[in-house]
Design an enzyme around this catalytic site. Sequence first.
Site, PDB file in Angstrom:
ATOM      1  N   ARG A 166       0.831  -1.204   0.000  1.00 43.53           N
ATOM      2  CA  ARG A 166       0.000   0.000   0.000  1.00 43.53           C
ATOM      3  C   ARG A 166       0.859   1.244   0.000  1.00 43.53           C
ATOM      4  O   ARG A 166       1.927   1.287   0.604  1.00 43.53           O
ATOM      5  CB  ARG A 166      -0.884   0.036   1.243  1.00 43.53           C
ATOM      6  CG  ARG A 166      -1.998  -0.985   1.276  1.00 43.53           C
ATOM      7  CD  ARG A 166      -2.888  -0.739   2.496  1.00 43.53           C
ATOM      8  NE  ARG A 166      -2.135  -0.723   3.740  1.00 43.53           N
ATOM      9  CZ  ARG A 166      -2.531  -0.087   4.848  1.00 43.53           C
ATOM     10  NH1 ARG A 166      -3.638   0.615   4.842  1.00 43.53           N
ATOM     11  NH2 ARG A 166      -1.789  -0.146   5.943  1.00 43.53           N
ATOM     12  N   SER A 222       8.085  -5.223   6.490  1.00 47.59           N
ATOM     13  CA  SER A 222       7.815  -6.374   7.357  1.00 47.59           C
ATOM     14  C   SER A 222       8.647  -7.595   6.985  1.00 47.59           C
ATOM     15  O   SER A 222       8.131  -8.679   6.709  1.00 47.59           O
ATOM     16  CB  SER A 222       6.314  -6.717   7.308  1.00 47.59           C
ATOM     17  OG  SER A 222       5.549  -5.621   7.733  1.00 47.59           O
ATOM     18  N   ASP A 242       5.283  -3.034  12.248  1.00 45.16           N
ATOM     19  CA  ASP A 242       3.868  -2.779  12.514  1.00 45.16           C
ATOM     20  C   ASP A 242       3.583  -2.564  13.995  1.00 45.16           C
ATOM     21  O   ASP A 242       2.636  -1.854  14.348  1.00 45.16           O
ATOM     22  CB  ASP A 242       3.009  -3.925  11.967  1.00 45.16           C
ATOM     23  CG  ASP A 242       3.448  -5.297  12.485  1.00 45.16           C
ATOM     24  OD1 ASP A 242       4.478  -5.368  13.183  1.00 45.16           O
ATOM     25  OD2 ASP A 242       2.768  -6.292  12.178  1.00 45.16           O
TER      26      ASP A 242
END
Length: 947
Positions: A572, A633, A687
């Site tokens: 994203r 990540s 995150d």
Amino acid sequence: LLQSSPALCLRTSALMHHAQIQRALRSLSIPLERLHIMKGHMIQDMCKGLSRQTHAQAKVRMLPTYICSTPNGTEKGNFLVVELCQNQVRILLVTLYGDGNMSPQMMYKIFDMPEGIMQGEGEALFDFIAQCVSQFLAETISPEARGSEEHLPLGFVFPFSCRQTQLDKAELLSWSKGFTCSGVVGKDVVQLLQSAIDKQELQEVGDKGTGGRWLSLWKGQKSSKSTPGQLCHVDVVALMNDTVGTMMTCSMEGRPCEVAIVADKGSNCCFMAEAYLVETAEETSGRMCVNTEWGCFGDDGSLDDVFTPYDDCVDEESLNPGVKRFEKMVGTLYLGEIVRHALVGLTAEKAVFTGTNADVLKEKGVFTMQHVLNIINNEESITEVRRILEVLGLQPSERDCGRVQQICRAVVGRAATLHATGLSAILSYMCQTRDLEALMVNVGVEGELYTGYPRFEEILLSVSRLLSPECMATLLPSRDGSGRGAAMVTAVALRLAAQRREVNEVLAPLRLSLADLEKVQALMRDEMEHGLCKETNPSASVRMLPTYVSHTPDGTERGDFLALDLGGTNFRVLVVRVTEEGISMASEIYVIPAAIMQGTGEGLFDHIIDCIVDFQTKQNLVAQKLPLGFTFSFPCKQVGLDKALLLTWTKGFSASDCVGQDVVQLLRDAAQRKQHLGMHVVALVNDTVGTMMACGYDDPKCEIGLIVGTGTNACYMEEMRNVGTVEGDQGRMCINMEWGAFGDNGCLDDIFTHFDRVVDESTINPGKQRFEKLISGMYLGEIVRQILLVMTDKQLLFQGKSSTKLQTKDIFKTKFLSTIELSNGLALRHIRAVLNELEIDASFEDCVLMREVCQTVSLRAAQLCAAGLAAVVEKMRENQGVEQLSVTVGVDGTLYKLHPCFSRNLQETLKILAPNCDVTFLLSEDGSGKGAALVAAVANRATEAME
């Protein structure tokens, strides 16, 4: 005119008498609309009886019986039954063979009570019962059989009003039926009987040498075999009434019975209710048999409009006027009296027995239920009806015989109809509370009205079907509900007790004590200290990685910030606008083709920049140079806020020339190649940190981030003086704990169970991320599956029959835990949907046990997560030197958000483990996107402040 026409006079008189008969019959007939209203009133009173707040005011008492299962056909063994009757004691020995309860063997003996014992001392009554048991066993059990069993379970049928608090604990509220024994009211009658048996047992041991014979195996005796002269010890296991016994005796293999009606001198019904609705009992899981005591329905006046003058007369002449009004309309003890009063009234109106002496009808009790049944069961033979009436001393005409038959049919038919109305209320209530569209259920029936009136079954089924069309009942005749049924209750109680012991044995390793959790908390604290220390960091299982995030949002951040969230085949790009009014976001998802994922590093990062350019163009942001927060990540070694070395690719990525490189610099190089000047990367985060930052904008006290989803991790703001792996002592820094690896050094071996080891060994990284494998959503479903397999092997589940799908690794999804635990008290549709996916046919008890397994696994996960978090907040409290810490945890993850109990269990456990910390939990919204942008915003704010 009448005087001049005797024929007309007779005809007119006959019409008047016919009208009087019809009026009487109409008064005994209740319209369907009124039955619907009555059904609704009964359901309302049932709900009042089940509620803790309104139970005392309810006329339908809805008493818990603590019977939570029906026979499944596997019960076997010898079971004693003591039935206390009007002036007798009946002792039975029932042998079950585990054959579906199709062919139980029964022996019994009836003992007459000595004169005066019913009004004497309670101790004498129970001593007499114990002596009856002694004599019965001595006469029926051979010495060889006595030596083969150490314990003989006993079910006690005690037909008096009791407050039952367990299956084997019931305090007598009041005597009735002529009993007034002293010293019993308010006492536990089960314990009184057990004490009498124990006392006699000790006495018989002393009398053994003089020929005495009794249950002489001492409770404390260690010998595994009895000597030939001994009997086994008797344990009183259960207390019940005859209605419950009727339900239990009608349950056979593959044919559970969940409702029972006794239509006898009295009337009652019991049924299996959802346990969570029985608020007067502590049990909340599964189902429990409820004794409705519906005989008192209408004592509040709700039946006044259907009470006839004949019913009023019967009620006034009874021993308890105004009480048990429903029972007085349906019980065979009263139906003969209702008929008698109807005939008395019609005789006074000269509608029957005109010209003859009918004074015999004024004598109470002269017209019995047996008379009524004989009359309505001989409809084709007026001669038999005439004979019955003549025996009573009446001189009936043929018309009288016909009219007496009509009245008897009306009274008995009304009783059957009212039973059907009560049954329909029970059935509809069961259907509603089980969240079913249709209910199919077996109903056990027993009693004089059922056996003596051939049309009772037809009326019961047809009327209940009219009133509850969504319910289909099948009637099963009971055989000795108070005897055989009591043995069934006892057998089921023992089966469930044995099953419970085995279930507890399987689940015990997963049930953590407070001491266990405090030990985990202390171990986590130790590992945190090792991870923070420069010398011990390399060997610490909790890595405590510095993130170089030194501040949380303070609310002064303003501007537009980009965020890039790269963690899989889709990524994203976001723009986050921070204004005085708050935060707004826009985002777009882009795909990374497999060829690029597995191509060159330049190709991968060039593609990412192309997508960023496309996004900024669509958002009219190309002309601006915006700070960008990068959520990456993949395993990295972070050496600065904007500098992190890729350790290895995962998730299908294998782009060349990236491992060992600074991924932020790779992104900057790609932007330079593409000559894109609309962004500058200021921070790389994971995150967990993003979650803390996203919540920190809304709550300045948020200094902890927690992820509990597919994986689990935590971060928090640590004092720089304690971070030995980074130079400098001033200020604070967010530490990424990477606590999923806690225990990889073996410190949690005592917590790891057999099931955890099996799951761990089947993963792609055995021995790694062991704490995460106890907590996170990726593994909980598989832990449950392993437990279900063991329980199936032990015949505790699914009758020992597994399915191919259940044998498949990872087939039991963690989302199933949420579905199953959310189903408490409702119908089994949700659990059955899960089982259908697994191709398993399960009973209700199987579903209840499955829920317990899921609850055990998810509770342990929440408790372990709380233990880890307790170590964090306690360390922060000590760092700040305060007695009471107030802090907020920003939390994200599907397990925390979607599981019905996880968050509550975590928070409750944390309060126990860290009582000096006031912890608030704040759900994160888009930590990897919004959070990354806020890291960039805070970094930008700090840079501007320095400049």
